[in-house]
Design a protein around this motif. Sequence first.
Motif, PDB file in Angstrom:
ATOM      1  N   TRP A   3      37.345   3.620  35.918  1.00 34.41           N
ATOM      2  CA  TRP A   3      37.645   2.189  35.985  1.00 34.41           C
ATOM      3  C   TRP A   3      36.378   1.372  35.729  1.00 34.41           C
ATOM      4  CZ3 TRP A   3      35.840  -1.433  39.591  1.00 34.41           C
ATOM      5  CH2 TRP A   3      36.397  -2.694  39.482  1.00 34.41           C
ATOM      6  N   TYR A  60      35.651   1.506  32.101  1.00 34.92           N
ATOM      7  CA  TYR A  60      36.624   0.681  31.377  1.00 34.92           C
ATOM      8  C   TYR A  60      36.235  -0.798  31.450  1.00 34.92           C
ATOM      9  CZ  TYR A  60      40.988  -1.663  30.249  1.00 34.92           C
ATOM     10  OH  TYR A  60      41.933  -2.480  29.694  1.00 34.92           O
ATOM     11  N   MET A  61      35.803  -1.240  32.625  1.00 35.26           N
ATOM     12  CA  MET A  61      35.481  -2.652  32.795  1.00 35.26           C
ATOM     13  C   MET A  61      34.165  -3.036  32.117  1.00 35.26           C
ATOM     14  SD  MET A  61      38.054  -3.830  34.299  1.00 35.26           S
ATOM     15  CE  MET A  61      37.574  -5.448  34.818  1.00 35.26           C
ATOM     16  N   ASN A  62      33.255  -2.097  31.917  1.00 35.50           N
ATOM     17  CA  ASN A  62      31.930  -2.429  31.392  1.00 35.50           C
ATOM     18  C   ASN A  62      31.694  -1.956  29.965  1.00 35.50           C
ATOM     19  OD1 ASN A  62      30.952  -3.742  33.729  1.00 35.50           O
ATOM     20  ND2 ASN A  62      30.751  -1.753  34.705  1.00 35.50           N
ATOM     21  N   ARG A  82      37.095   2.663  25.897  1.00 29.62           N
ATOM     22  CA  ARG A  82      37.977   1.984  26.866  1.00 29.62           C
ATOM     23  C   ARG A  82      39.307   2.694  26.982  1.00 29.62           C
ATOM     24  NH1 ARG A  82      37.465  -4.302  27.585  1.00 29.62           N
ATOM     25  NH2 ARG A  82      39.102  -3.716  28.994  1.00 29.62           N
TER      26      ARG A  82
END
Length: 73
Positions: free
Chosen positions: A16, A19-21, A28
Amino acid sequence: MIGMFWIALVTSLTAWFCYMNTSEEIPRILAMAVGTLGVGCDLVIAPWPLQLGLVLLILYWTRHVSPPPTKAS
């Protein structure tokens, strides 16, 4: 069994975070896939009180969700 739960949880949280960064598409998608698999494993191997709590939480959150109205023809 509880050790596998923590390993899957840490893996999901790491995916996660990635994915966010990450701004590129392929990493992703891969991070989302790994996170989804990790959450699925967590739900299967979690202790039963945690599973019960998650089910009750999901039922509580979705009690006001209704399908969109259909268009009458």
